[in-house]
Design a protein around this motif. Structure first.
Motif, mmCIF file in Angstrom:
data_model
loop_
_atom_site.group_PDB
_atom_site.id
_atom_site.type_symbol
_atom_site.label_atom_id
_atom_site.label_comp_id
_atom_site.label_asym_id
_atom_site.label_seq_id
_atom_site.Cartn_x
_atom_site.Cartn_y
_atom_site.Cartn_z
ATOM 1 N N ASN A 91 3.929 -3.121 10.908
ATOM 2 C CA ASN A 91 5.269 -3.639 10.611
ATOM 3 C C ASN A 91 6.233 -2.609 10.033
ATOM 4 O OD1 ASN A 91 4.530 -6.268 11.389
ATOM 5 N ND2 ASN A 91 3.635 -6.655 9.380
ATOM 6 N N ILE A 92 5.738 -1.441 9.569
ATOM 7 C CA ILE A 92 6.571 -0.522 8.806
ATOM 8 C C ILE A 92 7.767 -0.004 9.601
ATOM 9 C CG2 ILE A 92 5.188 1.488 9.427
ATOM 10 C CD1 ILE A 92 6.980 0.813 6.068
ATOM 11 N N PHE A 93 7.621 0.096 10.935
ATOM 12 C CA PHE A 93 8.698 0.632 11.757
ATOM 13 C C PHE A 93 9.569 -0.463 12.373
ATOM 14 C CE2 PHE A 93 5.342 3.928 12.030
ATOM 15 C CZ PHE A 93 6.028 4.930 11.352
ATOM 16 N N LYS A 94 9.328 -1.722 11.971
ATOM 17 C CA LYS A 94 10.152 -2.811 12.480
ATOM 18 C C LYS A 94 11.451 -2.919 11.685
ATOM 19 C CE LYS A 94 6.442 -5.726 14.326
ATOM 20 N NZ LYS A 94 5.777 -7.063 14.241
ATOM 21 N N TYR A 144 11.949 -4.612 7.944
ATOM 22 C CA TYR A 144 10.720 -4.677 7.152
ATOM 23 C C TYR A 144 10.782 -3.662 6.019
ATOM 24 C CZ TYR A 144 5.799 -4.635 5.840
ATOM 25 O OH TYR A 144 4.614 -4.713 5.137
ATOM 26 N N SER A 145 10.471 -4.109 4.812
ATOM 27 C CA SER A 145 10.510 -3.213 3.655
ATOM 28 C C SER A 145 9.575 -3.725 2.581
ATOM 29 C CB SER A 145 11.935 -3.108 3.100
ATOM 30 O OG SER A 145 11.953 -2.325 1.934
ATOM 31 N N THR A 146 8.976 -2.790 1.853
ATOM 32 C CA THR A 146 8.130 -3.148 0.713
ATOM 33 C C THR A 146 8.929 -3.165 -0.579
ATOM 34 O OG1 THR A 146 7.529 -0.822 0.425
ATOM 35 C CG2 THR A 146 6.089 -2.177 1.801
ATOM 36 N N LYS A 147 10.217 -2.786 -0.504
ATOM 37 C CA LYS A 147 11.071 -2.762 -1.691
ATOM 38 C C LYS A 147 11.621 -4.160 -1.924
ATOM 39 C CE LYS A 147 12.407 1.952 -0.493
ATOM 40 N NZ LYS A 147 12.119 2.045 0.940
ATOM 41 N N LYS A 148 11.537 -4.631 -3.148
ATOM 42 C CA LYS A 148 11.943 -6.006 -3.465
ATOM 43 C C LYS A 148 13.412 -6.093 -3.844
ATOM 44 C CE LYS A 148 7.755 -7.325 -2.791
ATOM 45 N NZ LYS A 148 7.418 -8.046 -1.551
ATOM 46 N N GLY A 169 14.658 -1.250 5.065
ATOM 47 C CA GLY A 169 14.038 -1.637 6.319
ATOM 48 C C GLY A 169 14.763 -1.146 7.545
ATOM 49 N N ILE A 170 15.752 -0.259 7.388
ATOM 50 C CA ILE A 170 16.532 0.234 8.520
ATOM 51 C C ILE A 170 16.162 1.672 8.853
ATOM 52 C CG2 ILE A 170 18.857 0.639 9.415
ATOM 53 C CD1 ILE A 170 18.193 -2.274 9.056
ATOM 54 N N GLY A 171 15.897 2.490 7.824
ATOM 55 C CA GLY A 171 15.695 3.921 8.013
ATOM 56 C C GLY A 171 14.560 4.252 8.965
ATOM 57 N N ASN A 176 12.192 5.789 14.173
ATOM 58 C CA ASN A 176 11.275 5.505 15.278
ATOM 59 C C ASN A 176 12.020 5.441 16.607
ATOM 60 O OD1 ASN A 176 8.680 4.915 16.327
ATOM 61 N ND2 ASN A 176 9.180 2.742 16.373
ATOM 62 N N ARG A 177 13.220 4.867 16.583
ATOM 63 C CA ARG A 177 14.018 4.768 17.812
ATOM 64 C C ARG A 177 14.463 6.148 18.292
ATOM 65 N NH1 ARG A 177 19.295 1.178 17.380
ATOM 66 N NH2 ARG A 177 19.911 3.009 16.165
ATOM 67 N N THR A 178 14.882 7.010 17.350
ATOM 68 C CA THR A 178 15.295 8.369 17.702
ATOM 69 C C THR A 178 14.127 9.164 18.267
ATOM 70 O OG1 THR A 178 16.956 8.337 15.932
ATOM 71 C CG2 THR A 178 16.345 10.491 16.825
ATOM 72 N N VAL A 179 12.955 9.005 17.668
ATOM 73 C CA VAL A 179 11.760 9.722 18.141
ATOM 74 C C VAL A 179 11.425 9.310 19.566
ATOM 75 C CG1 VAL A 179 9.276 9.972 17.793
ATOM 76 C CG2 VAL A 179 10.814 10.110 15.841
#
Length: 302
Positions: free
Chosen positions: A249-252, A255-259, A266-268, A273-276
């Motif tokens: 899920n990390i690249f979706k 999605y973020s683990t920061k509260k 969840g955007i970066g 991933n999209r650029t890669v």
């Protein structure tokens, strides 16, 4: 014509045309080109049909030719639009990071002046020391600190000067937050299909995440190089053991683990991933052990 005038009056009377105009003005050039060219095509077809009704069908080649000319003009405008957008990004990056490069160069000049003074002191040791052993000890003591790697000088050796300035700024940012960003430069000639501002965007996402996830006094390990005409970058920071669900899920997007302030997170990694993928690169995530401590390691190849 009466019907058209009636419709125009109704539109003027009941439709907020100013708001429609402001909305169109905010759209990008592609939408504006579609509107303008659609209007031009319809206008010219209608005018031709009214002026030469009997020859309208027989002269369809003229209509097709006009449409082709408009399409070609459209494509040219779109190409120049995206090219200008890319140039603007490059200019913004240059304006942001060139002053940092100038600061690096100024620091090197200051060190050159310091080295001149140290050379004079080393030269004086030949007259001060009476035997070989005392001269040897004095030389080792004097040059011990100067033999440490000159990090600023190494950064300036990179062929991508804007990336050098960016990395220098991130190291200083980590230092201000009482964290250490240790960077190893494996190759000074970086080859990649990406532009410098794209490289900076990709590295920035990974470095910012690592700095944010590291506690005060912690160390972030990074290295940069090039292999097979691709930029290779790896960054590690102390983190928990990765689970299959987290890696999935990390690249979706979103999605973020920061509260806190979830809307800005969840955007970066999603953009990265999209650029890669656009550049047929590779992005990896795994755990690594450093000095019996578990780290999270991101690997970028682009």
């Amino acid at each position: 014509m009466i019907i058209v005038l009636l419709l125009a009056w109704l539109a003027y009377r009941y439709i907020p045309l100013r708001k429609v105009y402001e909305a169109i003005s905010r759209w990008n050039i592609l939408m504006l080109l579609v509107i303008i060219n659609s209007f031009l095509v319809l206008f010219m077809v209608v005018m031709y049909a009214r002026l030469k009704t009997e020859h309208f069908i027989s002269n369809y080649l003229i209509i097709v030719g006009i449409m082709l000319i408009l399409i070609i003009e459209n494509v040219g405008e779109v190409y120049h639009y995206f090219k200008q957008k890319e140039q603007q990004k490059c200019v913004q990056v240059y304006e942001e990071y060139l002053p940092i490069i100038e600061g690096l160069i100024e620091q090197v000049r200051i060190r050159q002046h310091d080295y001149h003074n140290k050379l004079q002191s080393i030269h004086a040791l030949a007259y001060v020391c009476e035997d070989f052993e005392s001269l040897k000890g004095a030389l080792l003591k004097t040059t011990e600190h100067d033999m440490l790697p000159d990090f600023e000088m190494n950064l300036l050796k990179l062929n991508m000067h804007l990336v050098s300035g960016f990395l220098f700024s991130k190291i200083r940012q980590a230092d201000k937050e009482e964290k250490e960003l240790h960077l190893d430069i494996e190759q000074y000639v970086i080859r990649t299909t990406c532009t410098e501002y794209e490289v900076i965007e990709c590295l920035g996402i990974l470095i910012d995440n690592a700095i944010e996830a590291t506690n005060e006094g912690g160390t972030i390990l990074a290295k940069i190089g090039s292999q097979d005409d691709k930029l290779v970058f790896e960054i590690k920071n102390v983190g928990p053991h990765l689970t299959p669900e987290f890696c999935k899920n990390i690249f979706k997007k979103g999605y973020s683990t920061k509260k806190n302030d979830v809307s800005n997170h969840g955007i970066g990694l999603y953009k990265l991933n999209r650029t890669v993928k656009e550049h047929e690169g590779k992005l990896t995530l795994e755990n690594a052990e450093v000095n019996q401590t578990e780290y999270i390691s991101f690997g970028l190849r682009i």
